[in-house]
Write an enzyme that holds these catalytic residues in place. Sequence first.
Site, PDB file in Angstrom:
ATOM      1  CG  HIS A 184      -2.141  -0.802   1.109  1.00 44.60           C
ATOM      2  ND1 HIS A 184      -2.908  -0.823  -0.023  1.00 44.60           N
ATOM      3  CD2 HIS A 184      -2.759  -1.636   1.990  1.00 44.60           C
ATOM      4  CE1 HIS A 184      -3.942  -1.627   0.150  1.00 44.60           C
ATOM      5  NE2 HIS A 184      -3.872  -2.136   1.363  1.00 44.60           N
ATOM      6  CD  GLU A 411      -6.166  -9.925 -14.161  1.00 46.25           C
ATOM      7  OE1 GLU A 411      -6.171  -9.192 -13.162  1.00 46.25           O
ATOM      8  OE2 GLU A 411      -7.198 -10.306 -14.750  1.00 46.25           O
ATOM      9  CG  ASN A 434      -0.403  -5.256  -9.394  1.00 47.75           C
ATOM     10  OD1 ASN A 434       0.696  -5.004  -9.867  1.00 47.75           O
ATOM     11  ND2 ASN A 434      -1.219  -4.315  -8.970  1.00 47.75           N
ATOM     12  CG  ASP A 435      -4.577 -10.501  -9.663  1.00 52.27           C
ATOM     13  OD1 ASP A 435      -4.374 -10.908  -8.507  1.00 52.27           O
ATOM     14  OD2 ASP A 435      -5.579  -9.831  -9.977  1.00 52.27           O
ATOM     15  NE  ARG A 445      -3.005  -7.578  -6.019  1.00 54.75           N
ATOM     16  CZ  ARG A 445      -3.710  -6.869  -6.890  1.00 54.75           C
ATOM     17  NH1 ARG A 445      -4.458  -7.473  -7.793  1.00 54.75           N
ATOM     18  NH2 ARG A 445      -3.653  -5.560  -6.886  1.00 54.75           N
ATOM     19  CB  CYS A 482      -2.991  -2.362 -17.135  1.00 55.54           C
ATOM     20  SG  CYS A 482      -3.795  -3.934 -16.793  1.00 55.54           S
TER      21      CYS A 482
END
Length: 561
Positions: A184, A411, A434-435, A445, A482
């Site tokens: 974060h 992903e 990310n995934d 994650r 992305c």
Amino acid sequence: MSELRGVGIGLGVAQGVVVRMTEALPAPENSPSTVGADAERIRVRDAVSAVAAELTARGEAAGGSAQDVLEAQAMIAEDPTLQAEIDARIDAGSTAEWAVHDAFAGFKATLEAVGGYLGERAADLDDIAQRVLARLQGVDAPGVPDPGHPFVLVARDLAPADTALLDLGQVLALVTFDGGPTSHTAILAREKGIVAIVGAAEAASLATGQHVIVDAAAGVVTADPTDDEKERAAQRAAARESAVTLPPTAGALADGTPIALLANLGKPADAADAVARGAEGVGLFRTEFLFLSSAQAPTVAQQRESYRELLAAFPGKKVVVRMLDAGADKPLAFLNDAHEENPALGLRGLRALRASEDILREQLTALAEADAETDADLWVMAPMVATVEETEYFTALAREYGLKTAGVMVEVPASALLADRVLAHADFASIGTNDLTQYTMAADRLLGSVASFQDPWHPAVLRLVREVGAAGARLGKPVGICGEAAADPLLAIVLVGLGATSLSMAPSALADVRHSLSERTLDEARALAEAALAADDAAGARLAVLEAAASLPSHKKETTS
């Protein structure tokens, strides 16, 4: 002078004196109440309501992904189950302070045992509990200090509520001991354009008042620098400031190869900032904002108006809209209310939409109607596509509604490994790093305990990206990135070398990535990609690329006055 290493966020460099994060409040004593249970319950409810209101207000002021995080924290603070646990302890004779401390600790342990999304949310409970305790005790909550002068903030990590409203006029840079590139703290620092280094374990040794240089591009914190080092850092900071304030241009490599630089957006209201920063369109528009705050799905008319507002902000430009990506960390009762032991591997993304196809059809209807009213170049994509059959299903459905460009998000390793077959049916692919990293490395994650595995620099992840890039090149289909990886200026070059034709990121990252790409040719990007692929792990890949880049010629353009 000493150097401490971590993961840099962006290309910035800053310097100043250290101020350490305020320490947490000590645990209250377990003493009996002197005012009675009714009074203690009132004190707790007043404190919890005040904290929830503060978190919500901070979220509204911050906007972006910070708002989503803080609104989730406000909901946790007022969770009825948690309140019942607090009441039970008060009824047993405890003070409000002890009841809050003990109930939050128990609730945290429960969530950690569940794991997954709820396990990660457990980390937020410490910050919320501290804020409620501070209210009860009538003291300031632990958090970002205010020394009255600009400073470099050093902390173990930052709670989302703290990061969301950092005073950028005072906080020169951010250094954390914990966290990784997708934490974060890192995501919000990148979104706000804060010079930051995360995961610098040795930074725990830094003391308030110590002078440091924070070099995000190198991932290095220099403690007690010499005067010459301070001067060089100041010159670099000034040069970067001049570079990023130049009028934005289209993304391109040093040899002129175009690489579209697009924006990741979560709300139509975010479009103006993206346009101002030179976004060439939208590479990822998250539609979840329409659904997450509702007890039921929004109407076609409500969706159409939001999509129309977004598309109108990008006339003639590409706008990629992701269909509702619910499940896992974004559960929706009206879409899937069944309990799942591991929701990240459950009914999420396109799987959930197929199970409630009316919601998917309503989204496509609203998008088609908004597209007819505007002149943006609308592309639509399905999240969490794992099979060729799913690709065929979604692209056929999109075309049924007259949407001419339909693609998929890659992903899941399965869709990356079958990218040639997937792209035989889809018009484009967009890689969500990310995934993809999460599923490749078997590391949630959102779970801090395995954050070190959640690094898109890992050669296993990069190999999958190469598979998709190569398939896109063979079939003449665009391949975008992305995920957060696109916002890393050095990794962006590697991704282009692996076949990415566009990069989408938080608008604040556009300038750094644009500058980074402009210094490398396509052949050099491919060479750097090979250096990364030859490494054994993420740290090795990053270091190999840094070393290889240092040996390449400079393509910096000369400026004239």
